[in-house]
Design an enzyme around this catalytic site. Structure first.
Site, short mmCIF file in Angstrom:
data_model
loop_
_atom_site.label_atom_id
_atom_site.label_comp_id
_atom_site.label_asym_id
_atom_site.label_seq_id
_atom_site.Cartn_x
_atom_site.Cartn_y
_atom_site.Cartn_z
CB CYS A 68 -0.96 -0.21 1.47
SG CYS A 68 -2.31 -1.22 1.08
N1 SAJ Z 1 6.54 1.87 8.52
C1 SAJ Z 1 8.01 3.19 9.18
N2 SAJ Z 1 7.85 4.31 9.56
C2 SAJ Z 1 6.02 3.75 10.00
C3 SAJ Z 1 5.15 3.68 9.96
C4 SAJ Z 1 5.54 1.91 9.41
O1 SAJ Z 1 9.18 2.71 8.29
O2 SAJ Z 1 5.64 4.51 11.40
C5 SAJ Z 1 7.09 1.03 7.13
C6 SAJ Z 1 6.96 -0.30 8.01
O3 SAJ Z 1 8.14 -1.11 8.64
C7 SAJ Z 1 6.49 -0.65 6.72
C8 SAJ Z 1 6.15 -0.02 5.69
O4 SAJ Z 1 5.89 1.46 6.23
O5 SAJ Z 1 7.67 -1.43 5.74
C9 SAJ Z 1 4.28 0.07 5.76
O6 SAJ Z 1 4.32 0.72 6.71
P1 SAJ Z 1 1.86 -0.36 8.25
O7 SAJ Z 1 2.48 -0.05 8.80
O8 SAJ Z 1 1.69 1.06 6.99
O9 SAJ Z 1 2.42 -1.13 6.89
P2 SAJ Z 1 0.45 -1.98 5.89
O10 SAJ Z 1 1.21 -1.40 4.45
O11 SAJ Z 1 0.75 -2.49 6.08
O12 SAJ Z 1 0.03 -0.14 5.35
C10 SAJ Z 1 -1.41 -0.55 6.08
C11 SAJ Z 1 -2.18 0.04 5.58
N3 SAJ Z 1 -3.56 -0.69 5.32
C12 SAJ Z 1 -4.19 -0.13 4.66
O13 SAJ Z 1 -4.21 0.50 3.51
C13 SAJ Z 1 -6.06 -0.81 4.60
C14 SAJ Z 1 -2.09 1.31 6.22
O14 SAJ Z 1 -3.62 2.28 4.85
C15 SAJ Z 1 -2.24 1.54 7.43
O15 SAJ Z 1 -1.80 2.05 8.10
C16 SAJ Z 1 -0.78 0.54 8.19
O16 SAJ Z 1 -1.28 -0.85 7.20
C17 SAJ Z 1 -1.57 0.52 9.48
O17 SAJ Z 1 -2.01 1.25 10.35
O18 SAJ Z 1 -0.72 -0.59 10.00
#
Ligand code: SAJ
Length: 450
Positions: free
Chosen positions: A260
């Protein structure tokens, strides 16, 4: 049994939707073009991630098929196929187009067609509607009721599930919107916000994920700055987060992966470009986040330098560091990583998932190898992709550790785990280790912004 609902695309989004629909009384069909995926579903083999899916289909498996004729049996079709990027970060609408063409060919009149896959604003009206019309279908007058209700599945999240996450919905026509609202207010146990248009619904998903990407880029830039200023960025973020309003903490790290966050902003960047607008800020955020794997490797070089200087200072303070670094014959120095055995911990894109898509850890692995390091990798969630089958095996021959994914299994890594190895240097790519303990034990440890 209730009205037949068919889910197209039986992956990490489609299967939870199918399970939820079954629980809400629909007679559910599944379609996927990959026969091995359909066979696994028939055998009840699902990814570990989703309890709702396993529990729902344990007794009575999902009726899944690769035969497009099944589309004619459904009054509701939900499309949850992937919308990946192609090699130069352009949105690949191929899977969506294929799904919509199948619907156009096989779906019966009056079908409610919901697109849940993430698409940029305009795709439904400028791509899907013409495609339906090209195949003789009419989304304007009730032949096909077209809506967009973007998916919000959060892999690995037990708290927010497909059943309780609020949704937004926009329809191509007022009647389509009403039918879509009736469907999703029945499906989800959470508010469903009716939007004024289908493109507003398309924009919501892109915006919520671009919001996350730019906020992560903000702290990633801070981290690089604070590494030079000698400030612990995590402490500062936690300090700022004590303000109960107008601040939303995000955390720096080795990069941004997944299906995403690193993908969705390109949908908006690309589409706005076709309308003559350049999203400079979104592009800058993407560039910063894409630079983090390289930054993590540079932190490793810095840690090795510091450990080397410390060693020299300890062994022969007068030693000429420059000469110690000059290659034989006085030529250019090879990478300081040449021949260095490095243990790379974590391959998945985020904690406690097995998903490798866009994972920064894979980019770090590539850079380390390109610089001549000897890399052993270990990820308990991705054993088939790891070179070592246990943490101890990965550490055994290393002199340096790079933690790229903060799996729970790694978060308690302590100096004692490194006893008996030649490891002297660590880079904590997710700022999740106890740096004080490692420093007290004589290790050189650097984080990202700390
Ligand atoms: N990450 C960082 N710093 C942060 C948060 C994440 O470096 O503060 C990195 C993570 O390590 C990862 C990437 O970003 O590599 C994405 O992390 P994520 O927590 O956003 O996980 P996703 O990709 O599963 O995002 C999903 C998304 N959900 C949908 O699209 C329905 C996102 O909108 C959500 O915010 C996220 O999950 C969530 O909150 O966990």
């Amino acid at each position: 049994m209730g009205e037949k609902l068919l889910v197209m695309g039986l992956g990490y989004v489609g299967l939870p939707v199918a399970a939820l629909a079954r629980r809400k009384g629909f007679s559910v069909l599944g379609y996927d073009r990959e026969s091995d995926k359909v066979a696994a579903i028939a055998d009840g083999r699902f990814s570990a991630g989703d309890a709702l899916v396993r529990e729902t289909f344990r007794e009575i498996p999902l009726d899944a098929t690769t035969d497009q004729e099944c589309l004619a049996r459904a009054g509701v079709i939900i499309v949850t196929v992937p919308t990946p990027l192609d090699h130069d970060a352009h949105p690949d609408l191929g899977p969506i187009r294929s799904a919509v063409e199948a619907v156009a060919r096989h779906a019966r009149p009056g079908v409610l067609l919901s697109i849940e896959s993430t698409v940029n604003p305009g795709v439904c009206e400028e791509c899907i509607v013409p495609l339906l019309q090209k195949h003789g279908r009419d989304p304007e007058h009730g032949d096909v009721f077209l809506v967009h209700c973007p998916e919000r599945v959060n892999p690995g999240d037990a708290r927010w599930t497909v059943q309780n996450i609020p949704r937004v919905l926009g329809g191509h026509t007022p009647e389509a919107t009403e039918r879509g609202m009736a469907l999703y207010t029945r499906l989800v146990d959470a508010p469903v916000r009716r939007l004024s248009s289908i493109r507003a619904a398309e924009a919501v998903k892109i915006v919520e994920n671009a919001f996350r990407d730019v906020n992560i880029a903000f702290v990633n830039e801070l981290a690089q700055s604070f590494d030079r200023l000698g400030i612990d960025v995590t402490e500062v973020i936690e300090g700022a987060a004590t303000k109960p309003f107008a601040f939303l903490p995000h955390y720096p790290g080795a990069g941004v992966g997944g299906h995403c966050i690193p993908v969705d902003p390109y949908y908006l960047i690309e589409h706005a470009q076709t309308k003559g607008f350049e999203h400079k800020f979104l592009k800058l955020a993407r560039a910063i986040n894409k630079s983090m794997p390289r930054y993590t490797v540079e932190r490793l070089k810095e840690a090795l330098r510091r450990a080397h200087d410390t060693t020299i200072q300890r062994i022969s303070p007068a030693a000429d560091i420059a000469s110690a670094r000059r290659a034989p014959g006085g030529g250019d120095m090879p990478s300081p990583l040449e021949g260095v055995p490095v243990a790379l911990l974590g391959l998945a894109y985020k904690r406690d998932v097995a998903d490798l898509r866009e994972s920064p850890a894979l980019e770090i692995e590539k850079i380390l190898c390109a610089e001549g390091a000897t890399v052993s990798t270990f990820d308990p969630f991705v054993p088939e992709r790891s070179t070592a089958q246990t943490l101890a095996d990965a550490l055994r021959s290393a002199v340096a550790v790079v933690l790229a994914t903060d799996h729970t299994a790694f978060r308690n890594l302590a100096p004692a785990h490194l006893a008996g190895t030649a490891i002297r240097v660590l880079v904590d790519g997710r700022n999740c280790l106890n740096h004080q303990a490692f420093r007290a034990a004589g290790f050189t440890i650097l984080g990202i912004g700390r």
